[in-house]
Design an enzyme around this catalytic site. Sequence first.
Site, PDB file in Angstrom:
ATOM      1  CG  HIS A 256      -1.992   0.957   1.279  1.00  7.25           C
ATOM      2  ND1 HIS A 256      -2.027   2.064   0.466  1.00  7.25           N
ATOM      3  CD2 HIS A 256      -3.110   1.012   2.013  1.00  7.25           C
ATOM      4  CE1 HIS A 256      -3.126   2.754   0.720  1.00  7.25           C
ATOM      5  NE2 HIS A 256      -3.800   2.129   1.656  1.00  7.25           N
ATOM      6  CB  CYS A 257       3.743   2.156   1.844  1.00 10.61           C
ATOM      7  SG  CYS A 257       2.664   1.962   3.270  1.00 10.61           S
ATOM      8  CB  ILE A 258       7.140   1.284  -1.805  1.00  9.67           C
ATOM      9  CG1 ILE A 258       7.539   0.866  -0.384  1.00  9.67           C
ATOM     10  CG2 ILE A 258       8.348   1.805  -2.567  1.00  9.67           C
ATOM     11  CD1 ILE A 258       8.103   1.940   0.488  1.00  9.67           C
TER      12      ILE A 258
END
Length: 401
Positions: A256-258
């Site tokens: 979900h982040c990078i």
Amino acid sequence: MKIGIIGQGYVGLTISVFAGNHFEVVGFDNNQKIVAQLNAGKSHIEGVESRELELLVKSGQYVATSSGEDISDVDLVVIAVPTPLTSDREPDLSYIDAACKTIGENLAKPALIINESTSFPGTLRNYIKPAIEKYSISNIEHLYAISPERVDPGRSDFNQRNTPRLFAGLTPEASKKTREFYSKFCDQLVAVSSPEVAEAAKLFENTFRQVNIALVNEFAQIAHSLGISVYETLDAANTKPYGFMKFTPSAGVGGHCIPVDPTYLAAVAEENGAPATFIRRANEVNLEMSEYIVNRVQADNDGSLQGKSVLVVGVAYKPNVADVRETAAELIIMHLRDRGAVVSWHDNVVGSWHGENSAPLSGADIAVVVTKHDDVKVQDILGSAPYIFDTTGKVPGAKGL
Ligand SMILES: NC(=O)c1ccc[n+]([C@@H]2O[C@H](COP(=O)([O-])OP(=O)(O)OC[C@H]3O[C@@H](n4cnc5c(N)ncnc54)[C@H](O)[C@@H]3O)[C@@H](O)[C@H]2O)c1
């Protein structure tokens, strides 16, 4: 104190359990299936033990709900809902908006509202506060703060207790109360001068990873063209005791982040007339890795994948988690199928995905290792096909980056 936590996923449930040991917690999630599971003491998140959750449920310290009224009397609200990209790869604040609606329409007393969802600088001040005020049932004045989440699911050495936490309130009182809340279960709190600094720091942390992963992925291609081992070269560079940090090549970035957060930074940069060329290009390099890998596999297999059975080993975006969001396996499978390969995948941690189930780790013409979970044995991977391409650097004896 009674705490309401909006969103009971990786971030929200993790916080709920830490907070539940000190406060009464209401975990609000609009997914009723998750709510029922949580109230039965069953965790769906790696790193949150069902045993611990069950104890909190039984003692009445934690209850999950899909009913907005249940947060009407809380003293503090944490927002932990998704902040994905739209189909045009633009920041999508619709979940934040829905969370603000739940808070505004239900919260009946002044409270401290803390955002933990990752978003661009200005989200707390210019988006969350006005949205909650717009939806509010009365003219209640709340306090607002940001404390970006840094949890790394599946990681055991760093957790809520020992990971330093950034925070900033819109007012000094909000900052003070935010510190008081987190200091119950976090050892190191780092105050910054404005919510915008905390929001930007979180985006920059993940952009730093994205850009360095892209750089090492590009370097893997350079090393291969030179006929040298990328891993040996990286280990050699890593003997320098300062000014170097080792990143390892991969099939791309997931989760979900990078793959997402840098786009939030790029979007706000471009909106302000600042350049984001480096961030945009890094994203492309990481996305292009899947095609590079499939090209290598095809070249090693007589230049054609038509009709060949290919087993993708590990479809989660990283080891030992079941999370498939933005996984590089998706693009690898797409490119393999585009070239006529008959693709199945093996990942017992994920189990089922896109209506398909994990296949046995055997009997393929070709295996491509995208993610290696700890409980998958190297020996079993090596026995799964006559040709193995490893993108993880963890399968000695296989072809690889
Ligand atoms: N997962 C991570 O490792 C991580 C780390 C740091 C920061 N973050 C950030 O934290 C935020 C949450 O991420 P996550 O990984 O916990 O997401 P998640 O998908 O695991 O969980 C989100 C939960 O929110 C629920 N939800 C969605 N809309 C809702 C609404 N309107 N009201 C109530 N519940 C709602 C979903 O049903 C889901 O259970 C994101 O902004 C993410 O970028 C995630």
